[in-house]
Structures are given as C-alpha cells and as structure tokens.
Write a protein that holds these residues in place. Sequence first.
Motif, PDB file in Angstrom:
ATOM      1  N   VAL A 117       0.851  -1.196   0.000  1.00 30.18           N
ATOM      2  CA  VAL A 117       0.000   0.000   0.000  1.00 30.18           C
ATOM      3  C   VAL A 117       0.889   1.249   0.000  1.00 30.18           C
ATOM      4  CG1 VAL A 117      -1.694   1.335   1.339  1.00 30.18           C
ATOM      5  CG2 VAL A 117      -1.969  -1.139   1.062  1.00 30.18           C
ATOM      6  N   LEU A 118       1.968   1.208   0.773  1.00 28.05           N
ATOM      7  CA  LEU A 118       2.928   2.323   0.760  1.00 28.05           C
ATOM      8  C   LEU A 118       3.537   2.467  -0.630  1.00 28.05           C
ATOM      9  CD1 LEU A 118       4.668   1.586   4.176  1.00 28.05           C
ATOM     10  CD2 LEU A 118       2.818   3.204   3.715  1.00 28.05           C
ATOM     11  N   GLY A 119       3.783   1.348  -1.289  1.00 27.17           N
ATOM     12  CA  GLY A 119       4.296   1.373  -2.661  1.00 27.17           C
ATOM     13  C   GLY A 119       3.308   2.027  -3.613  1.00 27.17           C
ATOM     14  N   LEU A 120       2.034   1.708  -3.462  1.00 27.79           N
ATOM     15  CA  LEU A 120       1.013   2.326  -4.314  1.00 27.79           C
ATOM     16  C   LEU A 120       1.027   3.848  -4.155  1.00 27.79           C
ATOM     17  CD1 LEU A 120      -1.952  -0.167  -3.750  1.00 27.79           C
ATOM     18  CD2 LEU A 120      -0.675   0.181  -5.878  1.00 27.79           C
ATOM     19  N   VAL A 121       1.157   4.302  -2.922  1.00 26.91           N
ATOM     20  CA  VAL A 121       1.218   5.748  -2.672  1.00 26.91           C
ATOM     21  C   VAL A 121       2.490   6.332  -3.303  1.00 26.91           C
ATOM     22  CG1 VAL A 121       1.445   7.511  -0.876  1.00 26.91           C
ATOM     23  CG2 VAL A 121      -0.166   5.612  -0.573  1.00 26.91           C
ATOM     24  N   PHE A 122       3.631   5.690  -3.071  1.00 29.30           N
ATOM     25  CA  PHE A 122       4.903   6.198  -3.592  1.00 29.30           C
ATOM     26  C   PHE A 122       4.886   6.309  -5.115  1.00 29.30           C
ATOM     27  CE2 PHE A 122       9.168   5.196  -5.304  1.00 29.30           C
ATOM     28  CZ  PHE A 122       9.823   6.338  -4.900  1.00 29.30           C
ATOM     29  N   TYR A 123       4.454   5.260  -5.806  1.00 26.73           N
ATOM     30  CA  TYR A 123       4.481   5.287  -7.278  1.00 26.73           C
ATOM     31  C   TYR A 123       3.459   6.255  -7.847  1.00 26.73           C
ATOM     32  CZ  TYR A 123       7.511   1.341  -6.512  1.00 26.73           C
ATOM     33  OH  TYR A 123       8.533   0.554  -6.070  1.00 26.73           O
ATOM     34  N   THR A 124       2.344   6.458  -7.150  1.00 27.52           N
ATOM     35  CA  THR A 124       1.368   7.456  -7.574  1.00 27.52           C
ATOM     36  C   THR A 124       1.954   8.864  -7.422  1.00 27.52           C
ATOM     37  OG1 THR A 124      -0.449   5.989  -6.954  1.00 27.52           O
ATOM     38  CG2 THR A 124      -0.965   8.338  -7.176  1.00 27.52           C
ATOM     39  N   VAL A 125       2.642   9.096  -6.316  1.00 30.20           N
ATOM     40  CA  VAL A 125       3.289  10.398  -6.093  1.00 30.20           C
ATOM     41  C   VAL A 125       4.371  10.639  -7.145  1.00 30.20           C
ATOM     42  CG1 VAL A 125       4.827  11.664  -4.518  1.00 30.20           C
ATOM     43  CG2 VAL A 125       2.752  10.571  -3.641  1.00 30.20           C
ATOM     44  N   GLN A 126       5.152   9.616  -7.450  1.00 31.74           N
ATOM     45  CA  GLN A 126       6.208   9.773  -8.458  1.00 31.74           C
ATOM     46  C   GLN A 126       5.616  10.171  -9.809  1.00 31.74           C
ATOM     47  OE1 GLN A 126       9.703   9.605  -8.162  1.00 31.74           O
ATOM     48  NE2 GLN A 126       9.111   9.729  -6.017  1.00 31.74           N
TER      49      GLN A 126
END
Length: 163
Positions: free
Chosen positions: A81-90
């Motif tokens: 879930v943290l990855g989903l947030v990170f890649y969306t932010v990127q």
Amino acid sequence: MAMPRWERKARIFLSLLGLFLSVYALHVELSRERDPDYRAMCDLGESVSCSKVFTSRWGRGFGLVQFFVAKDSLLNQPNSVLGLVFYTVQMGLGLSLSKRAAMLLVFSSWVSLAGSLYLAYILAFVLGDFCMVCVSTYIVNFAFLFINLRRRAAIEGMKEKAA
C-alpha cells in the motif's frame, strides 16, 4: 523547460511497473490471508517465496509500525500500500517541473531507497529468502532516484543559466 522525452517515458514505465508490482504484492498477501494454502506465481520454492515475505511481520509497516500502534491498526498497512502511494506520487509530482517538486521527488526517492535497503537486508539475512517481486521494486526505486536526481540537476542548471 519541457520534460525530456526519455524522462517522461521512463517515469511512466517505472510508475506503471511499480504500481503493478504493488498491486500484485497486495493481491498475494490478501489471498494468502484468506487461504493459507494459496500458492502465488512468485512462490518457486522454500527459499524463493514472495508470499512468505509479504505475510511476514516485515510485510506490514516495514515490521516497525507495530511497535507504535496495534498490529491490526489502520496505520499498520502492508508495504505494498505504501508502494502504491509512492508510485502514484512519483507519477503525479513528476508532471510538475518546479524546483520544489524536484526536491520532493529526490527526497521521497532517498526515503524509498533507504526502505529498500532495509527490506533487502531483512529479506537476505533475517528471512533467508529471495523475493522476485521485492527485488524488482528495489530496482524500480533505485531507477526513480537516478531519474529524480537528473531532474533536479537539470532544473538547477536551468536556474543558473537564467541568472
């Protein structure tokens, strides 16, 4: 200043790849929680098992959040879930060519790389496992750091030429 074509393509590719890996990791974790006999495509053997990693204590909140909140707390989310947030932010922040956006992209990349190194250590030396999905996300995170450092340097170079 326009975003270089190579950066746009690389950012889109890496973001989509990171999102895919994160969604797959979340799917594996949730499937394994529902059915302990679930076997993921990335489970190739006893020491090559992504589901073993995702369902370990380090698969949620980096294994650290549970020391501060209850194990089933809303704050103790799966790493995916943290990855989903990170890649969306990127992807989203990567559309901005501002100096502030470039700094935030670089900062978030350093944080993700620190998390990747920590989790790689856990993977290799604590769990004694190899997780193809995990290693792929580490590579994506390193590539984002490279792209974001190049972006910041280009923006700073443009500011110096303007001055």
